[in-house]
Motif scaffolding. Sequence first.
Motif, mmCIF file in Angstrom:
data_model
loop_
_atom_site.group_PDB
_atom_site.id
_atom_site.type_symbol
_atom_site.label_atom_id
_atom_site.label_comp_id
_atom_site.label_asym_id
_atom_site.label_seq_id
_atom_site.Cartn_x
_atom_site.Cartn_y
_atom_site.Cartn_z
ATOM 1 N N ALA A 73 32.854 33.544 -12.618
ATOM 2 C CA ALA A 73 34.041 33.802 -12.847
ATOM 3 C C ALA A 73 34.792 32.958 -13.662
ATOM 4 C CB ALA A 73 34.846 33.607 -11.294
ATOM 5 N N ASP A 74 33.974 31.664 -14.208
ATOM 6 C CA ASP A 74 34.396 30.654 -14.808
ATOM 7 C C ASP A 74 33.990 30.846 -16.374
ATOM 8 O OD1 ASP A 74 36.400 29.209 -13.262
ATOM 9 O OD2 ASP A 74 34.486 28.644 -11.981
ATOM 10 N N GLU A 81 37.754 33.487 -1.530
ATOM 11 C CA GLU A 81 37.438 34.098 -2.965
ATOM 12 C C GLU A 81 36.071 34.540 -2.923
ATOM 13 O OE1 GLU A 81 37.759 31.155 -6.057
ATOM 14 O OE2 GLU A 81 36.207 30.073 -5.151
ATOM 15 N N GLU A 90 28.134 38.278 -3.423
ATOM 16 C CA GLU A 90 27.803 37.901 -4.887
ATOM 17 C C GLU A 90 26.735 38.540 -5.231
ATOM 18 O OE1 GLU A 90 30.580 34.868 -3.090
ATOM 19 O OE2 GLU A 90 28.622 35.811 -2.464
ATOM 20 N N ALA A 143 33.297 34.943 -6.236
ATOM 21 C CA ALA A 143 33.048 34.585 -7.463
ATOM 22 C C ALA A 143 31.738 35.058 -8.053
ATOM 23 C CB ALA A 143 33.568 33.094 -7.607
ATOM 24 N N HIS A 173 36.125 38.131 -10.108
ATOM 25 C CA HIS A 173 36.771 37.093 -9.198
ATOM 26 C C HIS A 173 37.503 37.995 -8.293
ATOM 27 C CE1 HIS A 173 39.382 33.485 -7.984
ATOM 28 N NE2 HIS A 173 38.147 33.193 -7.681
ATOM 29 N N ARG A 192 38.681 34.119 -13.465
ATOM 30 C CA ARG A 192 39.429 33.500 -12.539
ATOM 31 C C ARG A 192 40.928 33.241 -13.058
ATOM 32 N NH1 ARG A 192 37.840 30.179 -8.523
ATOM 33 N NH2 ARG A 192 35.492 29.995 -9.404
#
Length: 306
Positions: A45-46, A40, A14, A42, A31, A196
Motif C-alpha cells: 500500500a505504500d 486496515e 492479504e 494493506a 489499501h 494508502r
Amino acid sequence: MDTVGERVAGETVEEHVTRVLAGAGATVRLHAVDVHGGREIAVAADEQVVLASVAKILMVLEFARQAGAGQVDPQERVVLTAADRLGGWGVAGCADDVTMSLRDLAYLAMSVSDNTAADALLRRVGLDTVRLLAAELGLRRTRVLGGPREHLESMFEDAGARDAAEFAELYPGLEPHRVRGFAALDPARTTSATARDVTTLLRLIWQDRAGPAAACAWVRELMSRQAFRHRLASGFPDDVRVAAKTGTLPGHHIEAGVVHYPDGGRYAVAVFAETAGLAPVQTAVDRAIGRAARIAVEGLRGAPAA
C-alpha cells in the motif's frame, strides 16, 4: 480442489487478495480501511503507483471547494471545440462544439471519466491549487504533474506521434517494451500516489474533513453516479452501494472508492492492478479487482468473503 476465488486454510486476507489478482495475471497494490475506524488491509500500500484518472477526484474536490468559497461560479459556461477534445468518453465523442457549465463538466469528469471535461475544469481551478490541496490534506506521496492533456501529449511524444490521429495509427505496432517505457506509465515521471494516500483522501472526503461539508458531500454524490460498474462494484451484492472512480492506462487497471453496507459500515478501498498484457479491456482483471475489494472489506468486517 482450491480455485483462485476460494480461501486456502491458513491464508491471510492479504495473501488471498494477492492470489486473486495473480490468477488474473496481475500484481496488486491495495489499501482498504474502515472510514470511521482504524482497521486496515494493506498489500504493497505504500508503493508509488500511477494514478491515471483517479486523480480527477482531487481536481473535482478543488473545484467544489472553490465553488463553495465563491471563487468560481459553478454555472459559468465553457465552450469546448474540436481542439479541446482529448479522446475517451463524453465530450470527446461529440461532433460539434459543446457549451457546458463548470458544474456539468465536473459531473462528466467523475461519472464517465471525461478527459476533455476534466482538462477544462483543471484549467479553470489551476494545477498549482490542486497540488496545494494534496499537500494541505497531508497526501505526502501524491504528486500531480499535469492533467489529461499533459499525460496524453507525453504518450504521443513517447510514441513518436504528432497528434492523436497519428498515435492511433502507430500505437498498435509498438513493441510492448516501448509502451512500458512511456513516462505516463512510470510513477516516477507522471501523476502518482500510493494506495494508502488514495484511501486517506477518500476518508477525509467521507468525514467532511477535505473541505467544507457541502463540497465533500457533492464529491461523494458525484462518485456515487459513476457509470462504470465492472470493477469494485462487481464484487459486492446489490444491496451494497459503491461510490468510486476508475482509472485505466495500458497495463494499469485501477479503481478507488467507498463501499457502503446496509448496516452503516463504510470502507475506503483502492485497488491498483498492473498487468503483463497491455490490452485496455481485461475482463478477468476487472472481476478480480472487485473480488479483491470484497475480500479486503469482508476481512475488515471480520467475516470471510463468500
